[in-house]
Design a protein around this motif. Structure first.
Motif: not given
Lengths: 559, 559
Positions: A50-62
């Motif tokens: 994930x170049x350039x991305x600052x943070x990865x977060x869980x997808x909490x859509x559910x």
């Protein structure tokens, strides 16, 4: 409990990976369960994924779709992989957030950064203090880890008691916080049988018992005393116990201590303000430190994982806040390298080596101990708590599988549930109830984007293949006006024969255009397809690569 | 030797890094030295440093400019980091290439792939065989490493004897090749005093003596025998001794052996054709293997470093050449992970874990031994050869510095010379003679580009920041025709307010254009600067990122 109601467990992050922890528990009739969320953390991105991305977060859509059923959020401790997503995702959930004092202080900083209400975070006292959240009663049970005030959650439900360990180790003499106490944990299990133990799996492959934080004081003091010149140590800024051990060892070695790095200062301040840290040597400012003999100075700095913008990396590149490393100085990594960070750390080591700095690593555990329970420690916890079932969490698949294997061999029912696997814990053994679509969100600048939206895939493709921008202008009769224009991005100018790559493309595309009738020239899709094909074919012939192609077709209308 | 002539050493690659080895020696009057080159290898790129690049090669411009003085190229062994650049760079040097039989076979494959003359590669016999190359007489002295027929070079010059170890370990019972012999090496030093030892430094931080390849047979046989189902092992394809040990252990465990992976097959074929490998169990084809009970099968596969396109990774993803892993199978990594490859290897581990496959790693040395000399072994070589000076090579700076420190402590003059540092070895101790501009070349597709040409920097920037393509058309009066057109690459479509990012940019740029007079509109540079600024400012406001901007200005001439 009626036959219809059930107790469910659903990891949305942290199970099948190390990072972005987010675990849902629910109790009630299927589809109507009242829910709680344990932890809401982040993962750090890399160039590969994930170049350039600052943070990865869980997808909490559910969970977001069921936010009306969410009773509360509980944070076990203040590490980024447990609390780092709170500010970003809280607006989608809007439930009360419960944490112990120090963790709550960090959680409020996260909320503040995201301009969310600070009073959503409620400070709770550890057991016997308890939070009622719908059908759940939750107690925070103090545990040792590599950050202050970590807690396991004792979650009482109509279906029985669940213990969610959070991150922990067995430490009978931690430098900060409460010591591990077998009897205390036995009393928890005696008070109410443990239906499910949801347990940290990080160190399941480490075969020896864990070592106490307090064992580090003596070797660190010896090391710091022997250093002939300036001594610099790095560790995680949140490892307040380690900072205390290092600072006290420095004082014993007649050195003043100076802290460099925002995150470390912030953690120390939070620890002092919340009463976690009652004694800590007086610090000197960077300005004061300049006037001290190098032999009487220790710097505590951020960047133990090789982060390019942290103090360690800055010092390895040269002058930083008035300090620079010199031959004869010592630099200690009182830490382990998280897989994936090796190259960044080694870059710093080599830079220090060029400066003549002595580098000391954890020396096989002499100068660092892990914050996670090792395999024998995990087995001991299983024996103490005698759960009906063991659900391994906080680990990659291999960790979860191994942890489940150990439990099964000891006669405990176990299930490997990775992100999105909903388990029904109501019966004697865990049963898979459902598979939920889960994923990751990327914080990219200030915007959250889905990991599968294609944005990052496009970046990766441009990075791997380079980009050709083709610009083409057509008049009102669909006749090309002038030649197509080709711009190269991330591609070499000249091909094999020494010809300019963009000119060769322009010629080939121009020639193709000249052969087309109005039917094709009216058809943007057809042109796009052909021009892309020609550009890639020329690139393949000239430079052996198939670049990405962006085509801009401008059609001039009659005015 | 006259006072004017000198012996020089100049690493162009491999000193201050692990990879792309290329070492120049010269003898003669300053600026007129006759030269030889030892090794010509590659390094493998990664996403962090060189996305999309196929190989990294040493920049040999210095040598290329002096190719008329180059007497010969010597290749110590057939690993990619020692021979991988030969085909690509030989046309710039055109000197004879000398190597032992097996190495020469691989070198010819490299020449063949690059359509270079095979007869430039000359097979030489080991010592007492010798090659005369100008003022140099070079003998190949057999040594053990993790590939067959590795050799140290005994380089006799008018200034004295130099020993260039290449990669090596002390192995008194290698499975393939000649055993280490103290007496033999002592006789080399007695025959002529060793002026300089230029020595492998890879394992200088490993404190215990190295272990012999032959120690693996017993534990591997036990492991393979106990495996209940299919057994798969991966190691470097070039580690022919390991392949032999594994294959013989499989036969002892009543298993047939099948090899998957092109590079491994190629190495085995070369080893058999050159007589290096005189006995090896009969292999079965993938088709034959399908019909065997899993319990009677062992696969030897490529991809021990997690390479995405190799057999290990392919098997971890699913079916490959008719094979798929099943629960109960065993997968052995008979290898260590090279720093930087951890994530790729762990990805495979976790995929196998999901398939229920048992994963076995080197188990602390039980199933793998290193091919490099450890610290006590290096010290032993120093003692045996008693060189006047020690020049550490084949290592990052920290390795070289530590190796030099050990030598200095033992009373041997030493110097850390990284790529581009020319040492004069004529005197009693090494003296820095000159610093040469060195660097790296990237093989990108079929083209060689300079690492600092900006091409890769542009790719990295697009990957990190995304790209905005702005297209603008002006008529013959420098009036904008229609609105500017904005295309986003690797950027999210919508900004914070839900507005389309490209439309916001188009509006802002259009508005700015509307305010400009002909003076600005005639000035491409000025427009480019302003439009870039506007695009980045809008992006910063809307999505918190500063993207790259490519501007295409089309000016329509009067027809």
């Amino acid at each position: 409990m009626t036959t219809r109601e059930r107790l469910i467990y659903l990891p949305l992050g942290g199970a099948g990976e190390v990072g972005m922890n987010a675990y849902v528990y629910g109790y009630g009739a299927p589809g109507k369960e009242r829910l709680i969320l344990v932890d809401l953390g982040v993962t750090f991105p890399d160039m590969d994924g994930a170049p350039g991305v600052d943070l990865i977060l869980p997808d909490i859509s559910w969970l977001e779709e069921r936010a009306d059923r969410l009773e509360a959020i509980f944070i076990t401790h203040a590490h980024e992989d447990h609390v780092g997503a709170l500010g970003h995702l809280w607006p989608r959930l809007k439930a009360k957030v419960y944490a112990r004092r120090f963790t709550a202080a960090i959680a409020r900083l996260k909320m503040e950064e995201a301009a969310q209400p600070l009073d959503a975070v409620v400070t709770v006292e550890p057991r016997p203090g308890a939070v009622e959240a719908g059908p759940f009663t939750v107690q925070f049970m103090p545990l040792s880890h590599s950050i202050p005030e970590c807690a396991a959650l004792i979650i009482d439900t109509p279906a029985g008691r669940v213990i969610h360990t959070g991150d922990f180790k067995i430490d009978r003499a931690p430098v900060v916080g409460e010591p591990w106490d077998d009897a205390l944990w036995q009393s928890v299990a005696r008070e109410a049988p443990v239906k499910a133990l949801v347990c940290d799996s990080t160190n399941v492959f480490v075969p020896h018992p864990g070592r106490s934080e307090s064992l580090l004081a003596e070797p660190l003091t010896a090391l710091i005393s022997e250093a002939p010149q300036m001594f610099v140590a790095t560790t995680f800024g949140s490892n307040v116990a380690r900072l205390k051990t290092l600072a006290e060892a420095a004082v014993a070695a007649n050195r003043s201590v100076c802290v460099l790095g925002r995150s470390m200062k912030r953690m120390l301040r939070a620890a002092q303000e919340t009463g976690v840290l009652t004694s800590f040597p007086q610090l000197v400012t960077p300005e004061e430190a300049q006037d001290l003999p190098r032999r009487n100075l220790m710097l505590l700095v951020t960047g133990s994982q090789g982060e390019r913008r942290a103090a360690s990396a800055a010092l390895s590149r040269g002058r930083y806040l008035g300090f620079e490393m010199r031959a004869g100085d010592t630099f200690l990594f009182s830490s382990r390298v998280i897989p994936g960070n090796e190259k960044g750390v080694l870059r710093i080591w080599n830079a220090f080596s060029e400066q003549g700095v002595r580098i000391v690593d954890d020396a096989g555990g002499l100068y660092h101990v892990s914050g996670h329970a090792n395999r024998p420690d995990l087995e001991q916890v299983h024996r103490l708590l005698l759960p009906d079932m063991l659900i391994p969490m906080h680990g990659e698949h291999r960790h979860l599988a191994e942890h489940a294997r150990i439990a099964t061999e000891a006669g405990i029912a176990a299930a490997v549930a990775t992100n999105g696997t909903m388990l029904d814990l109501s019966g004697e053994a865990p049963v898979v109830a459902e598979h939920i679509e889960t994923g990751r969100l990327y914080l990219d600048g200030t915007v959250l984007i889905g990991a599968l939206d294609g944005v990052i895939r496009e970046r990766l493709r441009m990075a791997l293949n380079g980009l050709v921008v083709v610009s083409l202008i057509l008049d009102e009769n669909d006749e090309p006006m002038g030649e197509p224009w080709v711009e190269l991005m991330g591609l070499t100018e000249k091909g094999l024969g020494g010809r300019l790559l963009n000119e060769t493309m322009e010629a080939e595309i121009g020639e193709w255009l000249g052969r087309q009738g109005r039917k094709v020239l009216k058809d943007d899709d057809r042109m796009e397809e052909e021009i892309r094909r020609i550009a890639r074919q020329v690139a393949m012939e000239e430079i052996g690569k198939k670049p990405e192609v962006a085509l801009v077709i401008s059609r001039l209308a009659l005015e």
